[in-house]
Write an enzyme that holds these catalytic residues in place. Structure first.
Site, short mmCIF file in Angstrom:
data_model
loop_
_atom_site.label_atom_id
_atom_site.label_comp_id
_atom_site.label_asym_id
_atom_site.label_seq_id
_atom_site.Cartn_x
_atom_site.Cartn_y
_atom_site.Cartn_z
N CYS A 2 0.82 -1.20 0.00
CA CYS A 2 0.00 0.00 0.00
C CYS A 2 0.86 1.25 0.00
CB CYS A 2 -0.90 0.04 1.24
SG CYS A 2 -1.92 -1.43 1.45
N GLY A 3 0.19 2.35 -0.29
CA GLY A 3 0.74 3.66 0.01
C GLY A 3 -0.10 4.23 1.14
#
Length: 572
Positions: A2-3
């Site tokens: 993820c970011g």
């Protein structure tokens, strides 16, 4: 993968500086879903943003996860420690684990001490008004912070910085020393912000109840004469009974590390579409990963071997003076870099040893002009790192992981390539083998000057600083393509196993180059059938792919790029 992004501001209607650009940069890391959550607490605003790349479980789980008013943003993979069934999502399991009972400080630390795998995270515990955040003990995932500098400034955490915006010094990498906790009970005051930010450090010592490192220090026992393998000219040594047992344990432990990183990659598109890519120079580290991955993926599924080469005008200017070649011949020579040569040898050996697999040898040729066109963007991904060497390595990783290249369909015409773009979202890298198994030339120098004691000291130094070196940079570079880097040699159980071994079972610098360094891995490769690859020397990617010193200048690897960036911005 993820970011993740977090901001703490005084005004709920005002987001932190660069927020929109930060969200876009994190979205590139997580293209499958994006969500924003905002809460107010003690007259301040807390903003969470999560962008998800779906790689675990049967369905995508958007982030942030809000459960019992607690908020979790998780950029990581749980490969061991906490049980995560193959078809389950580790973010959901971690969230439930954190919320299943009334937590206290020890309970939060206990949960994260159990997690084995790469991660960066933040977790808001609403009832205690505490924000927890940190990175794994080896620093395999990026997490940056901006600490407030004045009363109107914000506190920001992000997986990556925005493109070409923040001034130097705005970001720092969150140290991978342990888990941080920010006490929010007194609101937000930049003057005493640091006083309310506590660190629960990782420790080797057994008496530390929580945040204990999952591996110990390296074995310092010195070899006796009868422990050492006999030197037989330039040949690989014949393993002793103890070495043979150790080789089998390495193959099993490294194989298990690879298995846990490849078996549950979601399938998309055609059945036979590659899900796995390997950054592939043909060297011993990556070719062992490739052959072990072959054991755990369906035989009808290709594996992409991503091999990058750069047009380097500085080198070619001197080489071309004596060459009388056609334009096409010269173009092929321009990309005939060291890693391309060993890569071709390596894939041929893989095709012989694992003939049922389709191995896509993806030749990624980067013209000088294209490399320079992407330079500023790659610099922004690197930040806060900014040396010449950082750029040369980041260039190689960025273009290699992008996976845009060609495949030679006719063995008789290896220089005629069909365009190809790798669809693989998971990439294996061989990072970590050199630090633990003495793969660098300086290890040989320490042995030459200080003997076995000096070599042990240098390897311990390397293992200790893995978390402070460049893995955050590499994560930011590779994840910008919506792909995830995985590092089987940095699996906690493998690190624990290698640290437990006496030095002479891992390496023996009495042997010549191409044998002595990473001796254990070389013998394991030989056992796996990779006879030719077992003798390949270590070559840093910036030299193997020729991103180092692409222009005629006097810069050295440790020189900062600050002045060059400032000049460019002045001239714009």
């Amino acid at each position: 993968m993820c970011g993740i992004l977090f901001g703490l501001t005084r005004d709920p209607t005002v987001f932190p500086e660069y927020w929109e650009s930060l969200a876009l940069a994190n979205q590139k890391r997580g293209p499958d879903s994006q969500s924003l959550v905002t809460q107010t607490l003690n007259e301040v605003a807390l903003h969470w943003y999560g962008a998800v790349l779906h790689l675990r479980g049967e369905y995508n789980v958007p982030q942030p996860i809000v459960e019992s008013e607690n908020v979790l943003c998780w950029n990581g993979e749980i490969f061991n420690g906490l049980e995560v069934p193959v078809d389950s999502n580790d973010t959901e399991i971690l969230s439930k684990k954190l919320n299943e009972t009334e937590l206290n400080n020890e309970r939060v630390l206990e949960v994260f001490s159990q997690v084995q795998g790469p991660y960066g995270f933040f977790y808001f515990e609403k009832s205690k008004e505490k924000l927890w955040f940190g990175r794994d003990c080896l620093g395999r995932r990026s997490l940056l912070w901006h600490l407030p500098k004045h009363s109107e400034d914000s506190f920001v955490l992000s997986s990556v910085g925005p493109e070409n915006q923040c001034p130097e010094g705005y970001w720092e990498e969150v140290p991978a020393k342990g888990i941080y906790c920010l006490d929010m009970t007194q609101g937000f005051d930049h003057l005493n912000f640091a006083d309310r930010l506590t660190l629960h450090e990782w420790h080797f010592k057994e008496e530390i109840e929580f945040m204990r490192l999952p591996y110990g220090r390296i074995n310092t026992s010195l070899p006796q004469t009868n422990d050492l393998l006999a030197i037989e000219g330039e040949e690989m040594p014949i393993p002793s009974e103890l070495m043979t047992e150790t080789i089998q344990t390495l193959i099993q432990t490294l194989g298990d590390s690879v298995r846990r990183r490849v078996v549950n990659i979601p399938k998309e598109g055609p059945t036979a579409q590659p899900r796995l890519g390997i950054l592939f120079s043909g060297g011993i580290d990556c070719i062992c990963l490739a052959l072990l991955a072959d054991k755990f993926l369906p035989e009808d599924e290709p594996i992409d071997l991503l091999n990058v080469a750069f047009e380097n005008p500085r080198i070619q200017k001197h080489a071309n003076k004596s060459n009388k070649k056609t334009v096409n011949e010269q173009k092929a020579i321009n990309y005939d870099v060291p890693d391309r040569k060993t890569g071709r040898q390596g894939v041929e050996e893989l095709r012989n040893v694992a003939s049922n697999r389709k191995w896509n040898f993806v030749e990624i040729n980067i013209p000088f002009e294209e490399a320079m066109a992407k330079r500023d963007y790659i610099l922004s991904l690197m930040a806060p790192l900014n040396t010449v060497m950082d750029l040369s390595i980041a260039m190689a990783f960025w273009f290699a992981s992008r996976g845009v290249g060609g495949i030679a369909s006719d063995p008789e015409q290896p220089n005629v390539l069909q365009d190809y773009v790798s669809p693989a979202k998971v990439l294996l890298l061989g990072i970590g083998a050199d630090e633990q198994l003495a793969g660098y030339s300086r290890h040989r120098e320490h042995f030459r000057h200080k003997g076995w004691e000096g070599l042990i000291e240098e390897i311990q130094f390397d293992v200790d600083r893995i978390s402070t070196r460049n893995l955050g940079r590499d994560d930011r570079i590779i994840s910008s393509h919506g792909k995830e880097a995985r590092f089987p040699y940095l699996d906690e159980k493998l690190v624990e196993f290698l640290n437990s071994l006496p030095i002479y079972l891992k390496t023996d610098m009495r042997f010549e180059r191409g044998i002595g360094e990473k001796l254990l891995l070389r013998l394991a490769a030989q056992e796996l059938g990779l006879v030719n690859a077992s003798r390949f020397w270590k070559r840093a990617i910036q030299f193997g792919a020729r991103t180092a010193k692409m222009e005629d200048n006097k810069e050295k690897g440790n020189h900062s790029l600050k002045k060059e960036i400032d000049l460019e911005s002045t001239n714009q």
